[in-house]
Motif scaffolding. Structure first.
Motif, short mmCIF file in Angstrom:
data_model
loop_
_atom_site.label_atom_id
_atom_site.label_comp_id
_atom_site.label_asym_id
_atom_site.label_seq_id
_atom_site.Cartn_x
_atom_site.Cartn_y
_atom_site.Cartn_z
N LEU A 102 0.82 -1.21 0.00
CA LEU A 102 0.00 0.00 0.00
C LEU A 102 0.85 1.27 0.00
CD1 LEU A 102 -2.82 1.33 0.28
CD2 LEU A 102 -2.48 1.22 2.75
N ILE A 103 1.91 1.29 0.78
CA ILE A 103 2.68 2.52 1.00
C ILE A 103 3.70 2.79 -0.11
CG2 ILE A 103 4.36 3.59 2.56
CD1 ILE A 103 2.85 2.21 4.86
N PHE A 104 4.46 1.79 -0.53
CA PHE A 104 5.57 2.05 -1.45
C PHE A 104 5.16 2.46 -2.85
CE2 PHE A 104 8.25 0.60 1.91
CZ PHE A 104 9.38 1.39 1.72
N PRO A 105 4.06 1.99 -3.42
CA PRO A 105 3.65 2.56 -4.71
C PRO A 105 3.34 4.06 -4.62
CG PRO A 105 2.61 0.45 -4.41
CD PRO A 105 3.28 0.79 -3.11
N ILE A 106 2.77 4.49 -3.51
CA ILE A 106 2.47 5.91 -3.35
C ILE A 106 3.75 6.71 -3.21
CG2 ILE A 106 1.36 7.61 -1.85
CD1 ILE A 106 -0.71 5.36 -1.18
N ILE A 107 4.68 6.23 -2.37
CA ILE A 107 5.96 6.92 -2.19
C ILE A 107 6.71 7.00 -3.51
CG2 ILE A 107 8.25 6.69 -1.14
CD1 ILE A 107 6.85 5.51 1.33
N ASN A 108 6.76 5.89 -4.25
CA ASN A 108 7.50 5.89 -5.51
C ASN A 108 6.80 6.67 -6.60
OD1 ASN A 108 9.83 4.51 -4.71
ND2 ASN A 108 8.75 2.57 -4.81
N ALA A 109 5.49 6.80 -6.56
CA ALA A 109 4.79 7.66 -7.51
C ALA A 109 5.18 9.12 -7.28
CB ALA A 109 3.28 7.48 -7.38
N ILE A 110 5.28 9.51 -6.02
CA ILE A 110 5.71 10.88 -5.70
C ILE A 110 7.14 11.10 -6.16
CG2 ILE A 110 6.20 12.47 -3.80
CD1 ILE A 110 3.81 11.11 -2.32
N LYS A 111 8.01 10.11 -5.91
CA LYS A 111 9.40 10.23 -6.35
C LYS A 111 9.48 10.30 -7.88
CE LYS A 111 11.86 8.08 -2.53
NZ LYS A 111 12.81 7.00 -2.17
N ALA A 112 8.70 9.50 -8.56
CA ALA A 112 8.72 9.51 -10.03
C ALA A 112 8.24 10.85 -10.58
CB ALA A 112 7.86 8.38 -10.58
N SER A 113 7.26 11.46 -9.93
CA SER A 113 6.77 12.76 -10.41
C SER A 113 7.80 13.85 -10.20
CB SER A 113 5.46 13.13 -9.70
OG SER A 113 5.70 13.45 -8.35
N ASN A 114 8.69 13.68 -9.21
CA ASN A 114 9.75 14.65 -8.96
C ASN A 114 11.03 14.32 -9.71
OD1 ASN A 114 8.10 16.07 -7.19
ND2 ASN A 114 8.78 14.88 -5.43
N GLY A 115 11.06 13.21 -10.44
CA GLY A 115 12.24 12.81 -11.18
C GLY A 115 13.32 12.16 -10.34
N GLU A 116 12.95 11.73 -9.14
CA GLU A 116 13.91 11.08 -8.24
C GLU A 116 13.93 9.57 -8.49
OE1 GLU A 116 12.79 12.06 -4.24
OE2 GLU A 116 12.54 14.18 -4.73
N PRO A 117 15.03 8.89 -8.14
CA PRO A 117 15.07 7.43 -8.31
C PRO A 117 14.12 6.74 -7.33
CG PRO A 117 17.10 8.24 -7.31
CD PRO A 117 16.29 9.44 -7.67
#
Length: 128
Positions: A102-117
């Motif tokens: 539940l948590i990591f797809p949300i965290i990684n979606a935010i990172k992807a939108s910011n261009g972070e790995p």
């Protein structure tokens, strides 16, 4: 001489890719479909990865991470079933796995939108 041609082709292929962070965000968040459909969180990222990996910058990398995480989570959930009979450890492991899913797809979606790995913990690297 051949190496220059291969390098030039790779450079041209990379330059033809478009940057689409919104599609990367959708790919990460589509994993949450598992909570609704059961298998949609694997099918939708798979389709996005297969159709867009040669067209969108970083889609190949993100798609592989997502699919590796989905396959790993499935394997871990299968392993948890027999552990339920061992003092209920499987239930605790399933709860922890559910929180990760539940948590990591949300965290990684935010990172992807910011261009972070992005990073998924406990992910076995099936696709490299």
């Amino acid at each position: 001489m051949n190496t220059n041609r291969v390098n030039n082709q790779k450079i041209k292929q990379i330059m033809m890719l478009r940057e689409d962070r919104n599609l990367l965000v959708v790919a990460h968040l589509s994993q949450l479909l598992d909570l609704v459909t059961g298998i949609g969180g694997f099918i939708v990222p798979l389709i996005l990865w297969l159709t867009q990996r040669d067209k969108v910058l970083n889609m190949d990398e993100h798609g592989k991470q997502i699919l590796n995480f989905q396959i790993s989570a499935f394997i871990y959930s299968i392993i948890c079933i027999p552990l339920i009979f061992l003092f209920g450890l499987g239930i605790l492991a399933l709860i922890a796995l559910g929180l990760l899913v539940l948590i990591f797809p949300i965290i990684n979606a935010i990172k992807a939108s910011n261009g972070e790995p992005t990073y998924y913990p406990l992910s076995i690297q099936f696709l490299k």
